[in-house]
Scaffold this motif. Structure first.
Motif, mmCIF file in Angstrom:
data_model
loop_
_atom_site.group_PDB
_atom_site.id
_atom_site.type_symbol
_atom_site.label_atom_id
_atom_site.label_comp_id
_atom_site.label_asym_id
_atom_site.label_seq_id
_atom_site.Cartn_x
_atom_site.Cartn_y
_atom_site.Cartn_z
ATOM 1 N N UNK A 119 -8.661 -2.367 96.472
ATOM 2 C CA UNK A 119 -8.195 -1.706 97.559
ATOM 3 C C UNK A 119 -7.363 -0.266 97.048
ATOM 4 N N UNK A 120 -7.667 0.834 97.872
ATOM 5 C CA UNK A 120 -7.068 2.073 97.490
ATOM 6 C C UNK A 120 -6.361 2.506 98.813
ATOM 7 N N UNK A 121 -5.078 2.550 98.617
ATOM 8 C CA UNK A 121 -4.282 3.102 99.713
ATOM 9 C C UNK A 121 -3.776 4.609 99.290
ATOM 10 N N UNK A 122 -4.211 5.431 100.522
ATOM 11 C CA UNK A 122 -4.060 6.888 100.116
ATOM 12 C C UNK A 122 -3.522 7.725 101.471
ATOM 13 N N UNK A 123 -3.126 8.969 101.267
ATOM 14 C CA UNK A 123 -2.885 9.780 102.493
ATOM 15 C C UNK A 123 -3.954 10.911 102.534
ATOM 16 N N UNK A 124 -4.720 11.121 103.279
ATOM 17 C CA UNK A 124 -6.033 12.109 103.465
ATOM 18 C C UNK A 124 -5.204 13.440 103.425
ATOM 19 N N UNK A 125 -6.016 14.374 103.247
ATOM 20 C CA UNK A 125 -5.274 16.013 103.375
ATOM 21 C C UNK A 125 -5.164 16.225 104.636
ATOM 22 N N UNK B 85 -17.086 24.849 88.471
ATOM 23 C CA UNK B 85 -16.047 23.616 88.328
ATOM 24 C C UNK B 85 -14.925 23.911 89.358
ATOM 25 N N UNK B 86 -14.368 25.335 89.439
ATOM 26 C CA UNK B 86 -13.213 25.475 90.066
ATOM 27 C C UNK B 86 -13.652 25.626 91.730
ATOM 28 N N UNK B 87 -14.619 25.853 91.964
ATOM 29 C CA UNK B 87 -15.018 25.770 93.337
ATOM 30 C C UNK B 87 -15.189 24.230 93.781
ATOM 31 N N UNK B 88 -15.683 23.516 92.938
ATOM 32 C CA UNK B 88 -15.633 22.111 93.459
ATOM 33 C C UNK B 88 -14.267 21.617 93.191
ATOM 34 N N UNK B 89 -13.523 21.983 92.449
ATOM 35 C CA UNK B 89 -12.112 21.524 92.134
ATOM 36 C C UNK B 89 -11.229 21.583 93.294
ATOM 37 N N UNK B 90 -11.448 23.051 93.897
ATOM 38 C CA UNK B 90 -10.677 23.507 95.125
ATOM 39 C C UNK B 90 -11.022 23.039 96.391
ATOM 40 N N UNK B 91 -12.535 22.517 96.495
ATOM 41 C CA UNK B 91 -12.895 22.094 97.818
ATOM 42 C C UNK B 91 -13.280 20.777 98.169
ATOM 43 N N UNK B 92 -13.085 19.945 97.039
ATOM 44 C CA UNK B 92 -13.612 18.501 97.080
ATOM 45 C C UNK B 92 -12.456 17.573 97.851
ATOM 46 N N UNK B 93 -12.673 16.476 98.147
ATOM 47 C CA UNK B 93 -11.890 15.753 98.970
ATOM 48 C C UNK B 93 -10.836 15.138 98.101
ATOM 49 N N UNK C 286 -13.797 4.583 92.711
ATOM 50 C CA UNK C 286 -13.373 3.786 94.057
ATOM 51 C C UNK C 286 -13.321 4.926 95.323
ATOM 52 N N UNK C 287 -13.287 6.407 94.890
ATOM 53 C CA UNK C 287 -13.112 7.271 95.817
ATOM 54 C C UNK C 287 -14.437 8.183 95.711
ATOM 55 N N UNK C 288 -15.652 7.644 95.502
ATOM 56 C CA UNK C 288 -16.886 8.349 95.479
ATOM 57 C C UNK C 288 -17.130 9.104 96.605
ATOM 58 N N UNK C 289 -17.664 10.131 96.733
ATOM 59 C CA UNK C 289 -18.254 10.545 98.000
ATOM 60 C C UNK C 289 -19.368 9.792 98.480
ATOM 61 N N UNK D 7 -1.413 6.523 91.654
ATOM 62 C CA UNK D 7 -2.314 7.384 91.681
ATOM 63 C C UNK D 7 -1.794 8.679 92.540
ATOM 64 N N UNK D 8 -0.963 9.601 92.094
ATOM 65 C CA UNK D 8 -0.390 10.586 92.789
ATOM 66 C C UNK D 8 -1.243 11.507 93.562
ATOM 67 N N UNK D 9 -2.632 11.685 93.096
ATOM 68 C CA UNK D 9 -3.559 12.193 93.645
ATOM 69 C C UNK D 9 -4.888 11.376 93.200
ATOM 70 N N UNK D 10 -5.708 11.430 94.175
ATOM 71 C CA UNK D 10 -6.866 10.731 93.628
ATOM 72 C C UNK D 10 -8.111 11.503 94.114
ATOM 73 N N UNK D 11 -9.302 11.618 93.370
ATOM 74 C CA UNK D 11 -10.325 12.665 93.548
ATOM 75 C C UNK D 11 -11.611 11.812 93.539
ATOM 76 N N UNK D 12 -12.622 12.317 94.223
ATOM 77 C CA UNK D 12 -14.020 11.580 94.208
ATOM 78 C C UNK D 12 -14.497 11.635 92.847
#
Length: 1142
Positions: A855-861, A783-791, A461-464, A825-830
């Protein structure tokens, strides 16, 4: 919120055990014992029977009711008793259980574990059968596990028993809504009971029924289909021209048919509270469409404050030029209109995948919908024959698997296209986002049971996305009854009324919705972007939030024990964070904090004004407290220099430590207290078993049992501490991501719960060491770079709706079920995927299509409250041949993998393996008996399922489920985590790797992407028969790649690609290809780089020779070959044939 209160809500307040299994929807209508979900007299698909009842024990994967000592029998057609058979090699293979007897009417049974799990079924032992080493010990007959009841929902919840009742065995963490104490959650979106005058839908005259089809269900298309809502080409098409003038059209014909009765909707429903606890007064049988809803609307569409709306495209607010339509347009016309989006470059894809996800590139044709015309739910039966020929389609072409060996297509397998009317299909949801195991939905549960294939959905659902329409509006139009968001598959009865495609209620079109912000025209609501795109995102108004959107908060918990320092991960982490600190998603409110731990807990005061960070040590780990609560989480922009100073000093701060103990549990408790006021993301880095304080774990792995051919132990958690803490975190909008970097057993079965139930992720790097394992270091860095910078999305909730008559009953993924079917989902990632199982509650006789909406309701960064909505439309069919023709073999395999992971934990590994084998037997048996008109010898399968036995064998040999092969317990459990959590496109590579020959790459058929030429070698079968000592082969196994060099590989490849003069000169631990200025080197590196770019994680590369230690691992992925503990593909096919022929 108190911990006790939250635990009470989720079943821990009374000592109930937490389960590791799937979460299920307890809101289900009353069901007869032993009867399929919602069906009046249809027995559940259960092809296995037992001779004697089993004592209460671990529940099976598919609950159906309380345990009673009654012998269950299957719903197969009666047949004579069957016996075992002998394999060609003289070994006795697994036999099928007896088939026949009347349908079972076993009374319901006790509850199974899991958050909000309804009653489950104990697994009775089936008849003892002989077995080869492929299943169990050949010398000892083993009972066979019941096969899955694919499409059976949990039994009804008349009035749930009080949670104070002593449980029989494992008890679900389900709460009696009327009796539980429910302290408020931070952003729960809870339902409210509807007003008494409210009804689900408007009564409609029954539509025409689907005529019964001949055997294959394919008839010559007759009259043209009735007009429908206009559709536009697929949303996900790059290089699309902006909006131009809409096409001119002739006037629409007058309305056809009588007007719809009761078109005026009732008064608006009183919506539920926007947050806080689950509504404790919700009736236990409250239907989804009567709730105030997850996304918590404050006003009914059309009744809220009117404000100008805007149409924002692809998050960068770039909209194409708006041009008004031609004058004189009549308001009742509904022509198609292509989306006017700015061009955005999409990542390069394989041509086959691109063709599957973007199959429609031709210009749309004008399409008229008369006023009052029928919508998708009332189409004539001619839709069933749409685009179908009288001859047998390719999907049903009969394949003899024993004769046709080269079945693997040379290119990646595209997703099947649903058999829909072309305008519908053009705008249907991208299969990479929303995918069904069956692209043709059976009319009845009995028909689905007869097909013996699972019905479910797989979501990303949260795919880039390269193109995502974003709409800002003060009024989000939704159905008043079921709260479905308006979408391309609704029907416009006229300009002012639309009919919901899920509950069929007629709704008014709000005045504001009459204006189209794209064309800047008035009176054409069907051209709004919400009705032209199957995937869309709304910027939610204030009614969709209880509190101001939370800031982005990142807390890092770091293991600094002696073992951790030895691995060298700390310096890699600190450097990666320093390099990417400016790329962390967030805004001016972003906060960060750090906690380190060994036998004590270390906090870091980063308050603005200090000259350097201050370490604060808390040694009392039994009663953890925060020394300076206000200065441990600091604003990143204001304190960036102090944060950078801390990251530079941390690696040297503990380099001399000799502390070997690890108080992980206490560190997690401290971090939870730190994030309690705001919520956020907790990133935990751990290198050993926690051995001090709360959450202490002991080593449960016996290295001598790693190759046990019978069963696998310790797949369930050793303690519920980490699950309880995860549920507390979930209630406060905190997600926990776990990074395990260890060379020793870490009990991932227990530690993984902290991420699973808080919607986090698990990363696992076995044998990590900064010097001895450089490939792992590179993988960790990427992996860490992707983890830190992804939506990232914060404080999210997700709900999946479906057309009335369908029911969702089981969820798979990392989440917590907050209220019936609301995923927290306290956090959702792509990079997160989800799966659900479904059943058919009511016959779909009067429907030609059904729809599903996530339907995915979330707060953006950035602090925006957003709603991302995906809608999928599929046809309804009434023949088995049509069901088989629409089977999606990859989606079925992915869903079965999720189900098998749960079965392994709740029952046993042997049960899961047998159930997967029976899944292939059952579906092919159904095809042979019910679809084939002429019985032929051999193992026959439809072309669309020709790879199903191969994928099942691949699952049986996959690290998660294999037996008889030495497999570390943590490795096995991580593979299970990935199968449950990864989106389908990534998990399929882990199930069935791709093999390519790469020593002869050419530019023939190559892709040209960003001025790079990407060779496209064909995919080879996974057998040593395809290997050659004169060649080099690349195996892509998802998370890892192997470049196998043959002993007699051509010297040109060695020198031009590897930069070595001979085979003997190839280094043992080569994991990087040298960047040589040769055409061969550029082609090879371009191809490997292109494969890596197709996924969010970084697969490491290992160059191996015959003498390499990794060669056995490479050979274990040769799925079609025989091993000491598993059959070859051909032997497996013989086994399936002998079982089916019984």
């Amino acid at each position: 919120m108190s911990t006790a209160g939250f635990n009470s809500q989720n079943g821990t307040g009374t000592g109930q055990s937490y389960a590791n299994g799937p979460s299920q929807n307890p809101v289900a209508p009353q069901q007869l014992p032993g009867v399929g979900y919602g069906m009046t007299h249809q027995p559940t698909y259960n092809p296995m029977q037992a001779k004697a009842p089993a004592p209460p024990g671990p529940p099976g994967l598919y609950p159906s009711g309380p345990y009673q000592p009654v012998t269950p029998v299957c719903s197969y057609q009666p047949g004579p008793p069957l016996t075992s058979y002998s394999s060609p090699s003289g070994q006795s293979l697994l036999t099928r259980p007896l088939m026949g007897g009347p349908p079972s009417h076993t009374p319901p049974q006790s509850a199974s574990p899991g958050p909000r799990l309804p009653p489950a079924q104990a697994t009775p032992p089936p008849p003892a059968v002989s077995s080869t080493s492929y299943y169990t010990n050949p010398q000892q007959p083993q009972p066979m596990a019941p096969a899955w009841q694919y499409n059976t929902a949990p039994p009804p919840m008349g009035q749930p028993a009080s949670i104070n009742t002593p449980p029989r065995g494992p008890v679900a963490s389900h709460v009696n809504p009327a009796a539980s104490s429910t302290p408020p959650l931070s952003t729960a979106y809870s339902p409210a009971p509807p007003p008494p005058h409210m009804s689900h839908s408007v009564p409609q005259p029954p539509g025409p029924g689907m005529p019964r089809s001949p055997l294959h269900g394919y008839t010559q298309p007759g009259t043209a289909p009735p007009p429908m809502t206009p559709m536009v080409p697929h949303t996900y098409q790059p290089n699309r021209a902006p909006y131009g003038p809409p096409p001119t059209m002739k006037p629409a014909p007058p309305p056809i048919g009588p007007p719809i009765a009761n078109a005026t909707p009732p008064p608006p429903m009183a919506d539920a509270q926007c947050g806080g606890a689950v509504n404790s007064t919700l009736p236990p049988t409250e239907h989804d469409c009567q709730e105030g809803d997850i996304e918590c609307p404050g006003t009914v569409a059309g009744n809220g404050p009117q404000a100008p709306n805007s149409y924002n495209h692809v998050d960068n607010k770039m909209a194409g030029p708006h041009q008004p339509g031609p004058p004189g347009r009549h308001l009742g016309h509904y022509p198609s209109l292509p989306p006017g989006y700015q061009n955005t470059s999409a990542p390069a894809m394989h041509p086959a995948i691109q063709a599957a996800t973007q199959p429609y590139t031709q210009a749309p044709q004008p399409y008229q919908q008369p006023l009052g015309g029928p919508g998708p739910a009332q189409l004539s039966p001619s839709l069933a024959a749409m685009s179908l020929q009288s001859s047998t389609p390719e999907a049903l072409r009969v394949v003899n698997l024993l004769q046709e060996r080269n079945l693997l297509p040379p290119i990646p397998i595209p997703a099947p296209t649903p058999c829909l009317q072309q305008d519908l299909q053009k705008i249907n949801c991208n299969p990479e986002v929303f995918r069904s195991t069956l692209t043709s939905i059976p009319q009845t549960q009995s028909l689905l049971n007869k097909a013996k294939m699972p019905l479910g959905l797989l979501l990303h659902p949260f795919k880039d996305l390269s193109q995502l329409p974003v709409v800002t509006s003060s009024t989000i139009v939704r159905c008043r009854s079921c709260r479905t968001y308006i979408n391309p598959f609704v029907s416009f009865l006229d300009q002012r009324r639309w009919k919901c495609n899920l509950c069929h209620r007629v709704n008014d079109v709000p005045e504001e919705f009459m204006y189209n912000p794209v064309s800047r025209s008035y009176g054409e609501p069907h051209k709004r972007p919400e009705v032209q795109n199957a995937t869309i995102e709304f910027i939610a108004p204030s009614e969709y939030m209880l509190r101001p959107p939370q800031p982005a908060v990142y807390l890092f918990i770091l293991d600094v024990s002696h073992n951790a320092v030895e691995t060298g991960y700390l310096s890699v982490f600190c450097q990666s964070l320093l390099d990417n600190i400016d790329a962390l998603p967030g805004d001016s409110r972003t906060k960060v904090g750090f906690v380190t731990f060994d036998s004590t807990i270390h906090f870091y005061n980063l308050q603005e004004g200090l000259s350097q960070p201050q370490m604060l040590i808390v040694s009392d780990i039994e009663d953890i407290f925060l020394p300076t609560p206000d200065s441990l989480l600091v604003n990143l922009n204001e304190c960036k220099e102090l944060v950078q100073d801390l990251l530079k000093s941390l690696p040297t701060l503990f380099e001399k430590t000799m502390e070997t103990q690890s108080a992980l549990g206490s560190a997690l408790q401290a971090a939870y207290k730190l994030l309690l006021p705001t919520g956020g993301r907790m990133s935990v880095f751990q290198t050993q078993l926690p051995n001090l304080g709360v959450g202490t774990l002991q080593s449960r792995e016996d290295p001598n049992q790693r190759a046990n051919a019978k069963d696998v132990q310790h797949l369930s958690p050793a303690t519920d501490f980490y699950k309880k803490l995860a549920l507390d975190c979930s209630g406060q909008q905190v997600a926990v991501d776990l990074f395990l970097l260890s060379s020793q057993y870490c009990d991932l079965a227990s530690l993984g719960c902290i991420s699973r139930y808080s919607a986090g992720s698990v990363y696992y790097y076995p044998s990590y060491h900064h010097q001895h394992n450089p490939a792992q270091v590179e993988c960790f860095q990427k992996d860490l770079k992707r983890y830190l910078t992804r939506k990232i999305g914060f404080e999210a909730v997700m709900r999946i709706r479906c057309t009335k008559g369908l029911s969702i009953h089981t969820f798979h993924g990392n989440f917590f079920v907050r209220s019936t079917d609301l995923l927290s989902l306290p956090n959702v990632n792509p990079d997160a995927g989800f799966a659900v199982q479904m059943s058919i509650e009511e016959n779909l006789d009067d429907m030609q299509v059904v729809s599903f909406q996530a339907a995915l309701l979330y707060t953006s960064s950035k602090g925006e409250r957003r709603i991302r909505v995906h809608t999928l439309c599929l046809p309804v069919v009434n023949s088995l041949s049509d069901i088989f023709a629409g089977a999606d073999v990859q989606a079925i395999t992915g869903l079965l993998a999720c189900m098998a992971v749960d079965r392994s934990a709740t029952a046993s590994m042997g049960d899961a393996r047998d159930a997967m084998t029976n899944a292939a037997i059952d579906s092919l048996t159904s095809f042979r008996q019910s679809v084939l008109t002429i019985q032929q010898p051999g193992l026959l399968a439809p072309a669309c399922l020709r790879l199903f036995p191969l994928f099942i064998l691949a699952l049986l040999k996959q690290k998660a489920f294999r037996t008889g092969t030495s497999t570390r317990l943590d490795d096995r459990l991580f593979a299970m985590c990935q199968l449950k959590y990864q989106p389908l496109v990534y998990s399929m590579l882990m199930i069935h790797p791709a093999l390519y020959r790469v020593d002869d790459l050419t530019d023939e058929g190559a892709l040209n992407i960003n001025e790079r030429t990407i060779p496209q070698p064909r995919v080879l079968q996974l057998s040593v028969e395809k290997l050659s000592r004169e060649a080099a082969f690349l195996m892509d196994a998802g998370t890892v790649m192997y470049l196998w060099i043959g002993r007699n590989c051509h010297p040109n490849f060695l020198t031009q690609v590897l930069g070595v003069p001979s085979y003997a000169a190839v280094p043992d631990n080569l994991y990087l290809l040298p960047e040589l200025d040769t055409a061969e080197s550029q082609r090879t590196r371009a191809f490997i780089g292109w494969l890596r770019d197709q996924r969010p994680f970084f697969p490491s590369l290992h160059v191996i020779r015959d003498e390499s230690q990794l060669k056995p691992t490479f050979m274990q992925n040769m799925i079609e070959d025989r091993t000491e503990s598993a059959l070859s593909y051909y032997e497996f096919l013989l086994h399936l044939q002998q079982q089916i022929s019984k």
